[in-house]
Motif scaffolding. Sequence first.
Motif, PDB file in Angstrom:
ATOM      1  N   ILE A   1       0.455   4.428 -11.016  1.00 51.13           N
ATOM      2  CA  ILE A   1      -0.699   5.033 -10.153  1.00 51.13           C
ATOM      3  C   ILE A   1       0.271   5.140  -8.939  1.00 51.13           C
ATOM      4  CG2 ILE A   1      -1.436   2.895  -9.356  1.00 51.13           C
ATOM      5  CD1 ILE A   1      -4.107   4.722  -9.068  1.00 51.13           C
TER       6      ILE A   1
ATOM      7  N   SER B   1       0.812  -1.185   0.051  1.00 55.61           N
ATOM      8  CA  SER B   1      -0.002   0.096   0.058  1.00 55.61           C
ATOM      9  C   SER B   1       0.922   1.388  -0.036  1.00 55.61           C
ATOM     10  CB  SER B   1      -0.834   0.153   1.486  1.00 55.61           C
ATOM     11  OG  SER B   1      -0.276   0.015   2.354  1.00 55.61           O
TER      12      SER B   1
ATOM     13  N   TRP C   1       1.129   5.547  -4.615  1.00 60.38           N
ATOM     14  CA  TRP C   1       0.681   4.892  -3.597  1.00 60.38           C
ATOM     15  C   TRP C   1      -0.655   4.933  -3.071  1.00 60.38           C
ATOM     16  CZ3 TRP C   1      -0.395   6.292   1.645  1.00 60.38           C
ATOM     17  CH2 TRP C   1      -0.251   7.616   1.600  1.00 60.38           C
ATOM     18  N   ASN C   2      -1.101   6.284  -2.972  1.00 61.45           N
ATOM     19  CA  ASN C   2      -2.399   6.370  -2.536  1.00 61.45           C
ATOM     20  C   ASN C   2      -3.679   6.891  -3.517  1.00 61.45           C
ATOM     21  OD1 ASN C   2      -1.567   8.714  -3.687  1.00 61.45           O
ATOM     22  ND2 ASN C   2      -1.756  10.043  -1.704  1.00 61.45           N
ATOM     23  N   GLY C   3      -3.135   6.481  -4.904  1.00 63.46           N
ATOM     24  CA  GLY C   3      -4.198   6.520  -5.944  1.00 63.46           C
ATOM     25  C   GLY C   3      -4.401   8.182  -6.384  1.00 63.46           C
TER      26      GLY C   3
ATOM     27  N   MET D   1      -5.015  -3.538  -7.746  1.00 62.50           N
ATOM     28  CA  MET D   1      -4.836  -2.490  -8.578  1.00 62.50           C
ATOM     29  C   MET D   1      -5.644  -2.907  -9.807  1.00 62.50           C
ATOM     30  SD  MET D   1      -1.639  -1.160 -10.446  1.00 62.50           S
ATOM     31  CE  MET D   1      -0.971  -2.641 -11.417  1.00 62.50           C
TER      32      MET D   1
ATOM     33  N   SER E   1      -6.657   2.295 -11.608  1.00 64.23           N
ATOM     34  CA  SER E   1      -7.181   2.586 -10.164  1.00 64.23           C
ATOM     35  C   SER E   1      -6.635   1.548  -9.283  1.00 64.23           C
ATOM     36  CB  SER E   1      -8.656   2.474 -10.075  1.00 64.23           C
ATOM     37  OG  SER E   1      -9.161   1.327 -10.455  1.00 64.23           O
ATOM     38  N   ARG E   2      -6.585   1.791  -7.831  1.00 59.27           N
ATOM     39  CA  ARG E   2      -6.115   0.738  -6.947  1.00 59.27           C
ATOM     40  C   ARG E   2      -7.289   0.842  -5.632  1.00 59.27           C
ATOM     41  NH1 ARG E   2      -0.175   2.181  -5.553  1.00 59.27           N
ATOM     42  NH2 ARG E   2      -0.686   0.571  -3.920  1.00 59.27           N
ATOM     43  N   ASP E   3      -7.330  -0.278  -5.056  1.00 60.43           N
ATOM     44  CA  ASP E   3      -8.151  -0.391  -3.747  1.00 60.43           C
ATOM     45  C   ASP E   3      -7.183  -0.776  -2.699  1.00 60.43           C
ATOM     46  OD1 ASP E   3      -9.628  -1.005  -1.640  1.00 60.43           O
ATOM     47  OD2 ASP E   3     -11.163  -1.606  -2.884  1.00 60.43           O
ATOM     48  N   ASN E   4      -6.409   0.143  -2.003  1.00 63.95           N
ATOM     49  CA  ASN E   4      -5.354  -0.520  -1.044  1.00 63.95           C
ATOM     50  C   ASN E   4      -5.847  -1.557  -0.123  1.00 63.95           C
ATOM     51  OD1 ASN E   4      -3.398   0.519  -2.567  1.00 63.95           O
ATOM     52  ND2 ASN E   4      -3.289   2.261  -0.937  1.00 63.95           N
TER      53      ASN E   4
ATOM     54  N   TRP F   1      -1.517   9.812 -11.285  1.00 64.18           N
ATOM     55  CA  TRP F   1      -1.353   8.729 -12.119  1.00 64.18           C
ATOM     56  C   TRP F   1      -0.680   9.490 -13.476  1.00 64.18           C
ATOM     57  CZ3 TRP F   1      -5.603  10.160  -9.729  1.00 64.18           C
ATOM     58  CH2 TRP F   1      -6.571  11.165 -10.502  1.00 64.18           C
TER      59      TRP F   1
END
Length: 124
Positions: A51, A30, A53-55, A79, A71-74, A58
């Motif tokens: 992207i 993350s 680390w925190n989105g 991702m 996009s990402r969902d930590n 990008w």
Amino acid sequence: QVQLVESGGGLVQAGGSPRLSCAASGRTVSRNAMGWFRPGPGKERQFVATISWNGGSWDYADSVKGRFTISRDNAKNTMYLHMNSLKPEDTAVYYCAQARRDYSGSSYLEYNYWGQGTQVTVSS
């Protein structure tokens, strides 16, 4: 160690909109930027998208800008690459990668963990 597993590839018609996923396990990712790559003409790993680390930031290769969204969902250690308006020239194996730092760029040298790749084939 970090393990990255891509999914969501397959045979898609031109104009299609698949979503690739990259699930991470092992040491937490993350705090690291992540990216997507695909082989270039010389089979080197060519940048697609990255992207932070925190989105919050990008960047995209010119060839996919306006068509792909990263996009990402930590919370899920996952991702994504949302692909729209696919073209036959987008056909490739897509690799996800974790960068060494919290923000990263387009060089594959900035990334130290890689998945095995997922094939996307676009039919015309």
